[in-house]
Design a protein around this motif. Structure first.
Motif, PDB file in Angstrom:
ATOM      1  N   UNK C 111       0.832  -1.215   0.000  1.00  0.00           N
ATOM      2  CA  UNK C 111       0.000   0.000   0.000  1.00  0.00           C
ATOM      3  C   UNK C 111       0.864   1.262   0.000  1.00  0.00           C
ATOM      4  N   UNK C 112       1.890   1.291   0.859  1.00  0.00           N
ATOM      5  CA  UNK C 112       2.702   2.518   0.939  1.00  0.00           C
ATOM      6  C   UNK C 112       3.612   2.687  -0.278  1.00  0.00           C
ATOM      7  N   UNK C 113       3.694   1.651  -1.087  1.00  0.00           N
ATOM      8  CA  UNK C 113       4.395   1.838  -2.373  1.00  0.00           C
ATOM      9  C   UNK C 113       3.455   2.430  -3.427  1.00  0.00           C
ATOM     10  N   UNK C 114       2.198   2.032  -3.367  1.00  0.00           N
ATOM     11  CA  UNK C 114       1.245   2.440  -4.405  1.00  0.00           C
ATOM     12  C   UNK C 114       0.585   3.783  -4.112  1.00  0.00           C
ATOM     13  N   UNK C 115       0.505   4.117  -2.830  1.00  0.00           N
ATOM     14  CA  UNK C 115      -0.141   5.378  -2.439  1.00  0.00           C
ATOM     15  C   UNK C 115       0.859   6.198  -1.634  1.00  0.00           C
ATOM     16  N   UNK C 116       0.965   7.475  -1.962  1.00  0.00           N
ATOM     17  CA  UNK C 116       1.835   8.338  -1.170  1.00  0.00           C
ATOM     18  C   UNK C 116       1.087   8.746   0.094  1.00  0.00           C
ATOM     19  N   UNK C 117       1.562   8.251   1.227  1.00  0.00           N
ATOM     20  CA  UNK C 117       0.887   8.574   2.476  1.00  0.00           C
ATOM     21  C   UNK C 117       1.548   9.784   3.117  1.00  0.00           C
ATOM     22  N   UNK C 118       0.751  10.569   3.808  1.00  0.00           N
ATOM     23  CA  UNK C 118       1.221  11.819   4.399  1.00  0.00           C
ATOM     24  C   UNK C 118       1.615  11.610   5.847  1.00  0.00           C
ATOM     25  N   UNK C 119       0.795  10.841   6.540  1.00  0.00           N
ATOM     26  CA  UNK C 119       1.022  10.561   7.964  1.00  0.00           C
ATOM     27  C   UNK C 119       0.714   9.083   8.197  1.00  0.00           C
ATOM     28  N   UNK C 120       1.588   8.408   8.940  1.00  0.00           N
ATOM     29  CA  UNK C 120       1.360   7.015   9.332  1.00  0.00           C
ATOM     30  C   UNK C 120       1.238   6.974  10.851  1.00  0.00           C
ATOM     31  N   UNK C 121       0.245   6.229  11.354  1.00  0.00           N
ATOM     32  CA  UNK C 121       0.070   6.111  12.805  1.00  0.00           C
ATOM     33  C   UNK C 121      -0.109   4.664  13.190  1.00  0.00           C
ATOM     34  N   UNK C 122       0.653   4.169  14.126  1.00  0.00           N
ATOM     35  CA  UNK C 122       0.482   2.798  14.568  1.00  0.00           C
ATOM     36  C   UNK C 122       1.122   2.594  15.922  1.00  0.00           C
ATOM     37  N   UNK C 123       1.027   1.352  16.449  1.00  0.00           N
ATOM     38  CA  UNK C 123       1.794   1.063  17.656  1.00  0.00           C
ATOM     39  C   UNK C 123       3.182   0.578  17.230  1.00  0.00           C
TER      40      UNK C 123
END
Lengths: 267, 267, 267
Positions: C111-123
């Motif tokens: 997913x993060x290769x196909x879509x440019x993400x602005x903010x990632x949030x996780x544990x």
């Protein structure tokens, strides 16, 4: 509308406990089930294409809500709606977000051609889109429309051959000839998700318990708007939307003909 | 059943924090996750057919709930159930709405043939339909059945080779030889959606933390019925189902061996 | 980070009322919609593959959450994400449960290769898995990781070219060069489902209302952690997770620049 038409309906719902089949979005599905129970109905939320036609046959009313619509869910809605039509079970249609995307708008316009709906409930831009207007619904929130609400609700009711409810600051309801305005309400109702969806469930509970669909629509709509007012009155200064939601469900649980008579403001 | 069998189990759940994999309906899925956390477990609700077999392998118990069943979800349930079986992970089956449509009834009867279930929980007409009886479940509510609950629970437990729980005004639980009756409960538990589903989650938390599945079923069922009683006691006159739901979750959070011992009425 | 960067943002969200399109799991979807409204945004939760690209174009930010991922939902996420990318709409990615199954981990990395993400949030274990580490996420709960959180958040932000948020006892946030630590929080936030998902919604509301994505991430994350603290302070002895959830939503409703300034502890 004379309040005496509505007052006895609360007891009728609690006596009959109408079974309300919902095919609805997964955002507010839990709220819809709980509000159905709170007013005295019994919810069933089956969505499988394999069984919706059978489940609709068991129900006293069917709620169709477009909140998270896709083609699979739409097929289930058509099957359930046509099954309800065959048995004369009232169908309450909530065209959530219609006007926001072409997909929603086209599917909703097709739906009301394929299924005979008894009552339609939406905000102004959803209803405007459904009658063929070019509104821009903002996500699932009402956008601007270029026509007075009273004219719109009348036109919609005539076009759909269905009682039509437009919720908003004031709610207007028409059967195609008369118009009732509900002057109750509170701005907090627009700040909690699902109050519109829950209104459709309330309307369905009345529609499943009595024959007059215009009365059912006025009853269901006004219960939500009045309960919102009463819930707000109980908030203390530091409380917010979490507490408001809880109080809203409390007020609906405790709604009665007497309480409604004392608080409802119809015109 | 001696209460001393159950008292220490609360601490065991909180110590182990069992991971409970649910494949469940989208009406009460949030409630099931929250009740799992409230009693001390950890919920995971993966439903993708692509990963459920892997996720089930990580879990301490698997809950299968038919509330919004369709063929796709059913395939995921079979994959997860058989995966759990391979590793000896307990499977708790909640046949929601079985008896209402032929689709549900046939699928549920097939499910218990394909997956070895450890504990089954339902209302009387759901269990009656599952054992092969001709009950008419009303949507997801219990209909009438023509057999005493005690005979039914015994027959079901023997037929399924699984601990069986029938919830209702009084709850009955059997392992196929003994029967335990839980006399706790409150009518309000039937007026909030998901109390049945949440009971299955509670049972799963115990089943995932200890070896004795009969104890797990009695513990989980009685926690819900007792919490319902305690939550009702806290309601003030003007409060309704909104507040009841909040208090119910509070009571489950605060349940302990001591509190349970003081309040539970088993027979 | 200087608090004066964050204080004015609350009013900006309430003024702009950003439309937040979510494609998210069905466990916490209602909570995400309600928290969006509580902070001043407007939620829309469309998931149909037929309309998500159009709906994303209308939005001010897009939230992608992997909680109940399957291939169909994933296709919708790709369509919506790429649509948002074309228009420069911020994409907030919440890789729930990544590290628990191979399916999730591989899909998230793709997913993060196909879509440019602005903010990632996780544990911590979700983010560790996403950067290519071999973490074992426990269902959807954080597992152990063999790297300090500060190093991990920096590495992730650099690798994703995205502001990265790791929530936990202390939350760390990085834009790839600076790191901010939020010292607020309460253990009860980990005992209610959806507080992580809701944090992504809060971040999205800020990201949809202002240009600085680092500020948006710090604001959204710290609102949740501070609200958790404030909600806990209001609990009386006999209350539990039911009441905590209600108070949490109340505190978010009432959050303001001034309240935040008085309570937030950044480092």
């Amino acid at each position: 509308m004379n309040k005496t038409n509505i007052i006895p309906l609360f007891a009728k719902v609690r006596e009959k406990q109408p079974l309300i089949h919902h095919i609805t979005n997964n955002v507010t599905i839990n709220d819809c089930a709980n509000v159905t129970l709170a007013i005295g109905g019994s919810p069933v939320m089956a969505t499988g294409i394999e069984e919706v036609a059978d489940m609709a046959q068991l129900a006293d009313a069917l709620v169709i809500n477009f909140g998270t619509i896709d083609n699979t869910m739409y097929q289930a809605m058509i099957l359930a709606g046509q099954s309800a039509n065959r048995k004369g079970i009232p169908v309450i249609f909530d065209p959530v977000g219609v006007g926001a995307t072409r997909f929603r708008t086209e599917l909703a316009r097709e739906f009301i051609k394929k299924v005979k709906v008894t009552i339609v409930r939406g905000n102004a831009s959803e209803i405007f889109s459904l009658v063929g207007g070019d509104a821009q619904t903002r996500g699932v929130d009402a956008g601007e429309v270029s026509i007075a609400k009273e004219s719109l609700v009348l036109k919609a009711a005539q076009q759909f051959h269905a009682v039509t409810v437009i919720s908003g600051k004031e709610d207007v309801i028409s059967d195609g000839s008369d118009i009732v305005t509900v002057e109750n309400g509170d701005i907090l109702l627009s700040r909690v998700t699902g109050t519109g969806c829950m209104t459709a469930s309330l309307i369905a509970c009345f529609a499943g318990a009595i024959d007059n669909q215009f009365f059912a629509a006025v009853a269901g709509m006004s219960v939500m708007s009045l309960a919102g007012e009463l819930a707000r009155e109980q908030l203390e200064g530091h409380e917010g939307l979490g507490t408001f939601r809880v109080k809203l469900m409390d007020e609906i649980t405790n709604m009665s003909g007497e309480k409604w008579e004392a608080g409802a403001r119809l015109k």
